[in-house]
Scaffold this motif. Structure first.
Motif, mmCIF file in Angstrom:
data_model
loop_
_atom_site.group_PDB
_atom_site.id
_atom_site.type_symbol
_atom_site.label_atom_id
_atom_site.label_comp_id
_atom_site.label_asym_id
_atom_site.label_seq_id
_atom_site.Cartn_x
_atom_site.Cartn_y
_atom_site.Cartn_z
ATOM 1 N N ASP A 230 78.100 -41.171 -93.083
ATOM 2 C CA ASP A 230 78.365 -41.928 -91.854
ATOM 3 C C ASP A 230 77.087 -42.405 -91.149
ATOM 4 O OD1 ASP A 230 77.483 -39.507 -90.973
ATOM 5 O OD2 ASP A 230 79.119 -39.133 -89.554
ATOM 6 N N PHE A 231 75.899 -42.256 -91.797
ATOM 7 C CA PHE A 231 74.676 -42.814 -91.214
ATOM 8 C C PHE A 231 73.588 -42.920 -92.284
ATOM 9 C CE2 PHE A 231 71.899 -42.599 -87.062
ATOM 10 C CZ PHE A 231 71.496 -43.899 -87.281
ATOM 11 N N PRO A 232 73.835 -43.736 -93.341
ATOM 12 C CA PRO A 232 72.826 -43.890 -94.392
ATOM 13 C C PRO A 232 71.602 -44.656 -93.878
ATOM 14 C CG PRO A 232 74.639 -45.409 -94.751
ATOM 15 C CD PRO A 232 75.034 -44.562 -93.581
ATOM 16 N N PHE A 233 70.535 -44.642 -94.672
ATOM 17 C CA PHE A 233 69.319 -45.366 -94.296
ATOM 18 C C PHE A 233 68.735 -46.039 -95.534
ATOM 19 C CE2 PHE A 233 67.980 -41.232 -95.717
ATOM 20 C CZ PHE A 233 66.732 -41.403 -96.311
ATOM 21 N N LEU A 234 67.895 -47.052 -95.285
ATOM 22 C CA LEU A 234 67.221 -47.759 -96.375
ATOM 23 C C LEU A 234 65.986 -46.949 -96.756
ATOM 24 C CD1 LEU A 234 66.698 -50.295 -98.158
ATOM 25 C CD2 LEU A 234 65.462 -51.263 -96.208
ATOM 26 N N PRO A 235 65.950 -46.351 -97.960
ATOM 27 C CA PRO A 235 64.811 -45.485 -98.294
ATOM 28 C C PRO A 235 63.520 -46.267 -98.548
ATOM 29 C CG PRO A 235 66.683 -45.112 -99.778
ATOM 30 C CD PRO A 235 66.945 -46.384 -99.040
ATOM 31 N N GLU A 236 62.402 -45.589 -98.311
ATOM 32 C CA GLU A 236 61.072 -46.104 -98.637
ATOM 33 C C GLU A 236 60.470 -45.172 -99.683
ATOM 34 O OE1 GLU A 236 59.097 -45.916 -94.895
ATOM 35 O OE2 GLU A 236 60.564 -47.191 -93.907
ATOM 36 N N LEU A 237 59.810 -45.750 -100.684
ATOM 37 C CA LEU A 237 59.259 -44.944 -101.787
ATOM 38 C C LEU A 237 57.759 -45.204 -101.936
ATOM 39 C CD1 LEU A 237 62.154 -45.562 -104.348
ATOM 40 C CD2 LEU A 237 61.818 -43.556 -102.881
ATOM 41 N N PRO A 238 56.933 -44.613 -101.062
ATOM 42 C CA PRO A 238 55.495 -44.900 -101.082
ATOM 43 C C PRO A 238 54.781 -44.466 -102.359
ATOM 44 C CG PRO A 238 56.017 -43.225 -99.433
ATOM 45 C CD PRO A 238 57.314 -43.764 -99.921
ATOM 46 N N ALA A 239 55.388 -43.562 -103.146
ATOM 47 C CA ALA A 239 54.732 -43.103 -104.383
ATOM 48 C C ALA A 239 54.504 -44.251 -105.371
ATOM 49 C CB ALA A 239 55.564 -42.000 -105.050
ATOM 50 N N ARG A 240 55.212 -45.382 -105.178
ATOM 51 C CA ARG A 240 55.028 -46.516 -106.094
ATOM 52 C C ARG A 240 53.662 -47.166 -105.933
ATOM 53 N NH1 ARG A 240 60.816 -49.412 -104.947
ATOM 54 N NH2 ARG A 240 59.953 -49.281 -102.856
ATOM 55 N N GLY A 241 52.999 -46.919 -104.797
ATOM 56 C CA GLY A 241 51.654 -47.476 -104.614
ATOM 57 C C GLY A 241 51.575 -48.501 -103.500
ATOM 58 N N PRO A 242 50.427 -49.165 -103.343
ATOM 59 C CA PRO A 242 50.217 -50.118 -102.250
ATOM 60 C C PRO A 242 51.309 -51.189 -102.209
ATOM 61 C CG PRO A 242 48.169 -49.749 -103.428
ATOM 62 C CD PRO A 242 49.242 -49.070 -104.219
ATOM 63 N N GLY A 243 51.856 -51.400 -101.033
ATOM 64 C CA GLY A 243 52.959 -52.350 -100.878
ATOM 65 C C GLY A 243 54.277 -51.620 -100.695
ATOM 66 N N ALA A 244 54.330 -50.378 -101.189
ATOM 67 C CA ALA A 244 55.509 -49.537 -100.955
ATOM 68 C C ALA A 244 55.191 -48.522 -99.866
ATOM 69 C CB ALA A 244 55.913 -48.817 -102.236
ATOM 70 N N ASP A 245 53.902 -48.426 -99.490
ATOM 71 C CA ASP A 245 53.504 -47.546 -98.389
ATOM 72 C C ASP A 245 53.986 -48.129 -97.068
ATOM 73 O OD1 ASP A 245 51.520 -49.663 -98.984
ATOM 74 O OD2 ASP A 245 50.617 -48.932 -97.133
ATOM 75 N N MET A 246 53.947 -47.326 -96.024
ATOM 76 C CA MET A 246 54.485 -47.715 -94.722
ATOM 77 C C MET A 246 53.837 -49.008 -94.196
ATOM 78 S SD MET A 246 54.798 -45.062 -91.564
ATOM 79 C CE MET A 246 53.235 -45.284 -90.750
ATOM 80 N N ILE A 247 52.504 -49.067 -94.208
ATOM 81 C CA ILE A 247 51.808 -50.237 -93.656
ATOM 82 C C ILE A 247 52.020 -51.461 -94.550
ATOM 83 C CG2 ILE A 247 49.557 -51.204 -92.996
ATOM 84 C CD1 ILE A 247 50.649 -48.992 -91.106
ATOM 85 N N GLY A 248 51.883 -51.279 -95.854
ATOM 86 C CA GLY A 248 52.036 -52.404 -96.786
ATOM 87 C C GLY A 248 53.426 -52.998 -96.758
ATOM 88 N N ARG A 249 54.412 -52.130 -96.635
ATOM 89 C CA ARG A 249 55.802 -52.606 -96.604
ATOM 90 C C ARG A 249 56.035 -53.485 -95.379
ATOM 91 N NH1 ARG A 249 60.295 -50.296 -99.137
ATOM 92 N NH2 ARG A 249 62.327 -50.489 -98.148
ATOM 93 N N THR A 250 55.553 -53.016 -94.220
ATOM 94 C CA THR A 250 55.741 -53.799 -92.996
ATOM 95 C C THR A 250 54.867 -55.049 -93.005
ATOM 96 O OG1 THR A 250 56.418 -51.851 -91.754
ATOM 97 C CG2 THR A 250 55.632 -53.719 -90.467
ATOM 98 N N ALA A 251 53.654 -54.949 -93.583
ATOM 99 C CA ALA A 251 52.795 -56.139 -93.692
ATOM 100 C C ALA A 251 53.515 -57.224 -94.491
ATOM 101 C CB ALA A 251 51.465 -55.775 -94.345
ATOM 102 N N GLY A 252 54.331 -56.808 -95.464
ATOM 103 C CA GLY A 252 55.098 -57.758 -96.265
ATOM 104 C C GLY A 252 56.193 -58.467 -95.483
#
Length: 335
Positions: free
Chosen positions: A36-58
């Motif tokens: 009843d409250f899923p979320f969109l996962p983030e997987l930073p282990a994939r490397g730059p661009g999947a990290d928090m800053i890179g994802r938002t920069a995109g």
């Protein structure tokens, strides 16, 4: 500004990041654990661009960033790093869409907020965007536009979802206190005026006109009152970092209708107590504040204390399931 009273949050959810690099596996976990409250996962282990800053920069509009040895830096055009961020986000959204067919209810997506982004993103001269208030303003405007597009895309893919936007602001207190280091590391950027911090947050929060925005920080001394004034419908925090000094602002926040996303389940592998034990601190806080026990389930969503990127996949699944059980324990026995 969003109104909490017309919105029903789920009793438990995740913070954002999960271990591993398989988008479908992560989407299955995030939607399976929280029906009843899923979320969109983030997987930073994939490397730059999947990290928090890179994802938002995109997500930024007409601002592009690339990876330098020192971190993410603004560039002139979308290079390999930006394209990688776009590709991974697309993969994550495809997987989420697959596992939310027919879903109706709250769904959380996360992005870095304007101040942590300004503290982390370098301008062309190598200094953080915090060093130039004009650049910071442009960055916040680009972020607002990018978030508007992103939210529309998620809504198109999951039409029955009531989207909750979470802004991650772990650097917010460092920005307010002038503790963000310069590129040389020998000095710090001056503290940003509180009113400017609040106004900028309000602008970015405002992009989600018809939905609630939650601000997340797993750093100490979360500025609850400032976030509330900026229009945040909820505040997500590491419960173990609260002190009795925070009692008054938390009491005021709850009475004003702010949803508390209480991070009570550790974010890295450890032995977990029984679910009732995990929320004992929340019950104690409630008693100390003199709030009515029946309000607990209406005012609190249980989460891990921070993202789970540093956990083992097995522990991450266990921790998410534990959040659900702990939330149930809170609802069943608020006293």
């Amino acid at each position: 500004m969003s109104n909490n009273s017309q919105f029903s949050f789920g009793a438990a959810t995740g913070v954002g990041s999960l271990p591993g690099g398989d988008a479908r596996e992560a989407a299955r976990t995030a939607t399976g654990a929280f029906e009843d409250f899923p979320f969109l996962p983030e997987l930073p282990a994939r490397g730059p661009g999947a990290d928090m800053i890179g994802r938002t920069a995109g997500l930024l509009v007409e601002v592009y960033a690339r990876v330098e040895p020192s971190g993410w830096r603004v560039g002139d055009r979308p290079g390999r790093d930006t394209k990688r961020a776009w590709a991974w986000l697309g993969e994550d959204l495809d997987a989420l869409e697959e596992f939310t067919q027919g879903y109706e209810g709250p769904l959380k997506v996360q992005a870095v907020g304007p101040w942590t982004l300004a503290a982390s993103l370098e301008l062309r001269n190598g200094e953080s965007a915090l060093s130039d208030l004009g650049a910071g303003r442009d960055l916040a405007a680009s972020l607002a536009e990018g978030l508007r597009n992103h939210l529309a895309d998620v809504q198109r893919r999951v039409p029955g979802a009531q989207i909750v936007l979470q802004l991650d602001e772990p650097s917010l207190m460092a920005v307010l206190r002038g503790q963000v280091r310069s590129a040389s590391g020998y000095r710090t950027h001056r503290a940003v005026d509180r009113q400017l911090v609040e106004d900028t947050l309000r602008e970015v929060v405002g992009v989600h006109g018809n939905g609630p925005v939650v601000v997340h920080s797993c750093a100490p001394d979360v500025p609850f009152a400032l976030l509330r004034r900026a229009g945040a419908a909820g505040v997500s925090f590491d419960f173990s970092l609260l002190t009795e000094r925070d009692d008054d602002v938390i009491g005021e926040a709850v009475e004003a209708g702010t949803r508390l996303f209480a991070g009570v389940v550790p974010g890295t592998d450890t032995a977990l107590s029984d679910p009732a034990g995990s929320v004992m601190g929340v019950r104690t806080l409630w008693r100390r504040l003199g709030l009515r026990p029946g309000l607990l389930a209406e005012a609190v969503t249980i989460t891990p204390s921070c993202g789970l990127a540093g956990a083992s996949p097995e522990y991450a699944r266990h921790a998410l399931a534990h959040c659900v059980r702990a939330a149930r324990s809170l609802a069943d026995n608020p006293e």
